[in-house]
Scaffold this active site. Structure first.
Site, PDB file in Angstrom:
ATOM      1  N   ASN A 155     118.338 -18.347 -46.709  1.00 41.07           N
ATOM      2  CA  ASN A 155     119.024 -18.423 -45.416  1.00 41.07           C
ATOM      3  C   ASN A 155     117.925 -18.336 -44.347  1.00 41.07           C
ATOM      4  O   ASN A 155     117.358 -17.272 -44.129  1.00 41.07           O
ATOM      5  CB  ASN A 155     120.005 -17.238 -45.325  1.00 41.07           C
ATOM      6  CG  ASN A 155     120.777 -17.225 -44.026  1.00 41.07           C
ATOM      7  OD1 ASN A 155     120.505 -18.004 -43.117  1.00 41.07           O
ATOM      8  ND2 ASN A 155     121.733 -16.326 -43.933  1.00 41.07           N
ATOM      9  N   ARG A 191     121.612 -21.955 -47.132  1.00 42.57           N
ATOM     10  CA  ARG A 191     122.716 -21.817 -46.178  1.00 42.57           C
ATOM     11  C   ARG A 191     122.480 -22.806 -45.042  1.00 42.57           C
ATOM     12  O   ARG A 191     121.382 -22.902 -44.492  1.00 42.57           O
ATOM     13  CB  ARG A 191     122.738 -20.399 -45.628  1.00 42.57           C
ATOM     14  CG  ARG A 191     123.809 -20.271 -44.587  1.00 42.57           C
ATOM     15  CD  ARG A 191     124.103 -18.838 -44.253  1.00 42.57           C
ATOM     16  NE  ARG A 191     125.277 -18.815 -43.401  1.00 42.57           N
ATOM     17  CZ  ARG A 191     125.359 -18.108 -42.278  1.00 42.57           C
ATOM     18  NH1 ARG A 191     124.356 -17.363 -41.880  1.00 42.57           N
ATOM     19  NH2 ARG A 191     126.452 -18.140 -41.566  1.00 42.57           N
ATOM     20  N   HIS A 214     131.864 -19.332 -40.597  1.00 43.72           N
ATOM     21  CA  HIS A 214     132.139 -18.346 -41.655  1.00 43.72           C
ATOM     22  C   HIS A 214     132.953 -18.949 -42.801  1.00 43.72           C
ATOM     23  O   HIS A 214     133.658 -18.237 -43.510  1.00 43.72           O
ATOM     24  CB  HIS A 214     132.914 -17.128 -41.097  1.00 43.72           C
ATOM     25  CG  HIS A 214     132.095 -16.285 -40.173  1.00 43.72           C
ATOM     26  ND1 HIS A 214     132.513 -15.952 -38.906  1.00 43.72           N
ATOM     27  CD2 HIS A 214     130.887 -15.704 -40.316  1.00 43.72           C
ATOM     28  CE1 HIS A 214     131.602 -15.220 -38.307  1.00 43.72           C
ATOM     29  NE2 HIS A 214     130.601 -15.056 -39.137  1.00 43.72           N
ATOM     30  N   ARG A 255     130.289 -10.489 -27.850  1.00 46.83           N
ATOM     31  CA  ARG A 255     130.829 -11.773 -27.350  1.00 46.83           C
ATOM     32  C   ARG A 255     132.276 -11.602 -26.893  1.00 46.83           C
ATOM     33  O   ARG A 255     133.047 -10.881 -27.524  1.00 46.83           O
ATOM     34  CB  ARG A 255     130.763 -12.834 -28.452  1.00 46.83           C
ATOM     35  CG  ARG A 255     129.369 -13.288 -28.744  1.00 46.83           C
ATOM     36  CD  ARG A 255     129.312 -14.199 -29.941  1.00 46.83           C
ATOM     37  NE  ARG A 255     128.808 -13.525 -31.122  1.00 46.83           N
ATOM     38  CZ  ARG A 255     128.692 -14.072 -32.328  1.00 46.83           C
ATOM     39  NH1 ARG A 255     129.051 -15.329 -32.523  1.00 46.83           N
ATOM     40  NH2 ARG A 255     128.235 -13.375 -33.339  1.00 46.83           N
ATOM     41  N   GLU A 310     128.420 -14.126 -49.215  1.00 49.02           N
ATOM     42  CA  GLU A 310     128.122 -15.537 -48.941  1.00 49.02           C
ATOM     43  C   GLU A 310     127.031 -16.060 -49.880  1.00 49.02           C
ATOM     44  O   GLU A 310     127.086 -17.198 -50.337  1.00 49.02           O
ATOM     45  CB  GLU A 310     127.709 -15.708 -47.476  1.00 49.02           C
ATOM     46  CG  GLU A 310     128.913 -15.634 -46.546  1.00 49.02           C
ATOM     47  CD  GLU A 310     128.581 -15.202 -45.121  1.00 49.02           C
ATOM     48  OE1 GLU A 310     128.015 -14.096 -44.938  1.00 49.02           O
ATOM     49  OE2 GLU A 310     128.881 -15.963 -44.197  1.00 49.02           O
TER      50      GLU A 310
END
Ligand code: ADP
Length: 401
Positions: free
Chosen positions: A6, A89, A178, A239, A384
């Site tokens: 990743n 990824r 996601h 956020r 993941e």
């Protein structure tokens, strides 16, 4: 063995899996690449090492990771040829990639074309793929896209009501993120519940630093809360999530806040941090709320309420819900958030057994609803990297040992 990678703008995370993807043999992270104080943290064979080493480029960082994987004391392989395939990824595959894919020169060209859609993520992902292919030659490399799982959304869910030409000419639409996490936990939930995935109308609540709520009907994503950039949907650590799009004009005209400052505010200063004022970590906010801090309470209340509204909306989108899944840092560990989300959703068959809810922490797959509830509520730790390794094994056609 399968290596997953990743690559971010200044980091490379890696994990080495056994060929059957049942065991993690080594894992590590190289950080601050190209900056002052770059370092590697590597763990294998029950040992963890941390070393500070100047690293000018991702190329040097990869070489360092491979040296660690091969190290006689704390490595996990004797020979580089033991790595049979590499899974990368990839954040944004737009509408060009519906599924994970073998990386070829054409795939890399296509990803370069998509870079403007994910300027922070795709360029480093590409560097990782190019460097990985040059250092680990002769083995299949596979790209696993975060957006791919959401490519099953129907147009009514992915279109924005902007003039149609922006979709046609500039690919402006909802893509979703996601997806790899969502796909993994959906499959795990079906296994845990011992029910075919086709029978499940699930809402997946991925509650980490980033927050995504997804409607998964029969194993396919039909709607998801984050759209084009990674700002929207439920409020997150820093956020804002969904705010009125008209605010940007008000900030600009009335408050004299320009577009770049606005972007910084809604990305880094908002969400749980902006409301609570005590931080962006749910552990800190929960402790403050329990101690009576009003704004920390409000932050938790807003967070749970936004998630609750998405659960209701997605139950409507799917014509019902029979599985509610909590995952990622907050979803896997915060009993108070799970309780607050589920309270008041009894009309959808959602109920939580308080003792099971309290017990569900620290990475265990668990059902937290009572057996008679109409909707099963499950806590499923996400992984993941494992999903990337599983896809890589399948696409590279490796035989399980
Ligand atoms: P990322 O999206 O970066 O992968 P994670 O899924 O690891 O993030 O989630 C990180 C967040 O999980 C932290 O910011 C923290 O708010 C939350 N978290 C982790 N552990 C707990 C806990 N025990 N209780 C509540 N929240 C937690």
């Amino acid at each position: 063995m399968i290596l997953t990678i990743n690559t971010g703008s200044s980091t490379i995370k890696y994990q080495l899996f056994s060929s059957d993807v049942e065991q993690v043999l080594a894992r590590g992270i190289v950080s601050r690449i190209g900056e002052e104080g770059s370092y590697i943290v590597h763990a294998a064979r029950g040992r963890e090492v941390r070393k500070e080493i100047p690293l000018r480029s991702h190329h040097e960082a990869f070489e360092l990771a491979i040296q660690h994987l091969l190290h006689p004391q704390y490595g996990a392989i004797h020979n580089i040829n033991e790595i049979e395939a590499v899974g990368h990824r990839a954040v944004h595959g737009a509408d060009a990639f519906m599924a994970s894919t073998l990386i070829t020169d054409e795939v890399l060209d296509k990803m370069s074309e998509l870079a403007p859609l994910a300027p922070l993520h795709n360029p480093p992902n590409l560097v990782g793929m190019r460097e990985g292919r040059s250092l680990l030659r002769g083995v299949p490399h596979v790209a696993v896209f975060d957006t791919a799982f959401h490519q099953t959304m129907p147009p009514r869910a992915y279109m924005y009501a902007l003039p149609y030409r922006f979709y046609e000419e500039h690919r402006i639409r909802r893509y979703g993120f996601h997806g790899t996490s969502c796909r993994y936990v959906s499959h795990r939930a079906a296994a845990l519940l011992q029910r075919p995935l086709k029978e499940l109308n699930s809402v997946v609540c991925h509650l980490g630093n980033g927050v995504t709520i997804t409607a998964v009907k029969g194993g396919e994503s039909v709607d998801t809360s984050i759209g084009f950039a990674t700002f929207g949907g439920v409020m997150m650590g820093t956020r804002a999530g969904d705010v009125d799009p008209g605010l940007v004009f008000h900030f600009n005209r009335e408050l004299g806040i320009g577009i770049e400052e606005y972007e910084r505010i809604v990305y880094y200063e908002s969400g749980l941090l902006g409301i609570s004022g005590v931080g962006n970590d749910m552990r800190v906010i929960t402790a403050a709320a329990e101690a009576g801090h009003e704004r920390a309470r409000l932050a938790m209340d807003m967070f749970a309420y936004m998630i609750k509204k998405y659960v209701g909306a997605y139950a409507a989108a799917m014509g019902g819900i029979n599985c509610l899944i909590f995952t990622a840092g907050i979803g896997e560990n915060s009993a108070p958030v799970r309780r607050m989300v589920c309270e008041g959703l009894e009309f959808l068959g959602i109920r939580v057994d308080p003792a099971s809810n309290e017990d569900a922490v620290g990475g265990r797959e668990m059902v937290i609803s009572p057996p008679e509830a109409g909707c099963t509520v499950a806590v499923i730790p996400t992984d993941e990297e494992k999903m990337i390794a599983i896809d890589t094994r399948r696409i590279a056609n490796l035989q399980p040992v």
